[in-house]
Motif scaffolding. Structure first.
Motif, PDB file in Angstrom:
ATOM      1  N   ALA A   3       0.808  -1.226   0.000  1.00  0.00           N
ATOM      2  CA  ALA A   3       0.000   0.000   0.000  1.00  0.00           C
ATOM      3  C   ALA A   3       0.844   1.281   0.000  1.00  0.00           C
ATOM      4  O   ALA A   3       0.339   2.342  -0.376  1.00  0.00           O
ATOM      5  CB  ALA A   3      -0.926   0.010   1.209  1.00  0.00           C
ATOM      6  N   LEU A   4       2.097   1.206   0.403  1.00  0.00           N
ATOM      7  CA  LEU A   4       2.916   2.421   0.531  1.00  0.00           C
ATOM      8  C   LEU A   4       3.062   3.208  -0.766  1.00  0.00           C
ATOM      9  O   LEU A   4       2.962   4.445  -0.732  1.00  0.00           O
ATOM     10  CB  LEU A   4       4.280   2.077   1.128  1.00  0.00           C
ATOM     11  N   PRO A   5       3.284   2.582  -1.910  1.00  0.00           N
ATOM     12  CA  PRO A   5       3.375   3.375  -3.146  1.00  0.00           C
ATOM     13  C   PRO A   5       2.108   4.185  -3.442  1.00  0.00           C
ATOM     14  O   PRO A   5       2.176   5.251  -4.040  1.00  0.00           O
ATOM     15  CB  PRO A   5       3.641   2.326  -4.232  1.00  0.00           C
ATOM     16  N   GLY A   6       0.963   3.709  -2.976  1.00  0.00           N
ATOM     17  CA  GLY A   6      -0.283   4.447  -3.151  1.00  0.00           C
ATOM     18  C   GLY A   6      -0.303   5.765  -2.388  1.00  0.00           C
ATOM     19  O   GLY A   6      -1.071   6.668  -2.712  1.00  0.00           O
ATOM     20  N   LEU A   7       0.562   5.869  -1.378  1.00  0.00           N
ATOM     21  CA  LEU A   7       0.703   7.121  -0.626  1.00  0.00           C
ATOM     22  C   LEU A   7       1.738   8.040  -1.261  1.00  0.00           C
ATOM     23  O   LEU A   7       1.950   9.148  -0.786  1.00  0.00           O
ATOM     24  CB  LEU A   7       1.134   6.836   0.820  1.00  0.00           C
ATOM     25  N   GLY A   8       2.426   7.550  -2.286  1.00  0.00           N
ATOM     26  CA  GLY A   8       3.490   8.328  -2.906  1.00  0.00           C
ATOM     27  C   GLY A   8       4.863   8.003  -2.361  1.00  0.00           C
ATOM     28  O   GLY A   8       5.857   8.642  -2.721  1.00  0.00           O
ATOM     29  N   VAL A   9       4.931   7.003  -1.488  1.00  0.00           N
ATOM     30  CA  VAL A   9       6.205   6.575  -0.902  1.00  0.00           C
ATOM     31  C   VAL A   9       6.928   5.690  -1.907  1.00  0.00           C
ATOM     32  O   VAL A   9       6.325   4.801  -2.501  1.00  0.00           O
ATOM     33  CB  VAL A   9       5.956   5.794   0.413  1.00  0.00           C
ATOM     34  N   GLU A  10       8.211   5.957  -2.114  1.00  0.00           N
ATOM     35  CA  GLU A  10       9.017   5.121  -3.007  1.00  0.00           C
ATOM     36  C   GLU A  10       9.820   4.146  -2.157  1.00  0.00           C
ATOM     37  O   GLU A  10      10.669   4.546  -1.379  1.00  0.00           O
ATOM     38  CB  GLU A  10       9.940   5.981  -3.855  1.00  0.00           C
ATOM     39  N   LEU A  11       9.493   2.879  -2.320  1.00  0.00           N
ATOM     40  CA  LEU A  11      10.113   1.809  -1.566  1.00  0.00           C
ATOM     41  C   LEU A  11      10.818   0.892  -2.546  1.00  0.00           C
ATOM     42  O   LEU A  11      10.258   0.545  -3.582  1.00  0.00           O
ATOM     43  CB  LEU A  11       9.017   1.050  -0.819  1.00  0.00           C
TER      44      LEU A  11
END
Length: 92
Positions: free
Chosen positions: A45-53
């Motif tokens: 779900a993190l990329p959906g927040l704009g977080v680049e992992l």
């Protein structure tokens, strides 16, 4: 301050990844006490927040390696660092 537990979990995981040495799923499970599936769902779900992992591959097996936070995106990194205990309390 009342936080949405789902959102707090995502922010807390970002904080953990940024503060842990070579954080992989088994290590994050140990640190959080969360089941594998919960961790995998939050990571997804993190990329959906704009977080680049990024997953940094190490070793021979496909899942040998660790996660690295490349960008916090629109999230305020300083706020998360300052309030990580509040985030943990919101998901406990």
């Amino acid at each position: 301050m009342e936080l949405n537990p789902v959102f707090a979990r995502r922010l807390y995981l970002c904080w953990l990844i940024s503060h842990s040495e070579r954080p992989n799923v088994p290590k994050l499970m140990e640190l959080t006490g969360w089941p594998r599936r919960t961790l995998q769902d939050v990571l997804k779900a993190l990329p959906g927040l704009g977080v680049e992992l990024q997953f940094v591959q190490q070793g021979v097996r496909n899942n040998d390696g660790y996660y690295q936070l490349e960008s916090w995106g629109p999230l305020n990194k300083s706020w998360v660092h300052q309030h990580h205990q509040t985030l943990l309390d919101a998901i406990a």
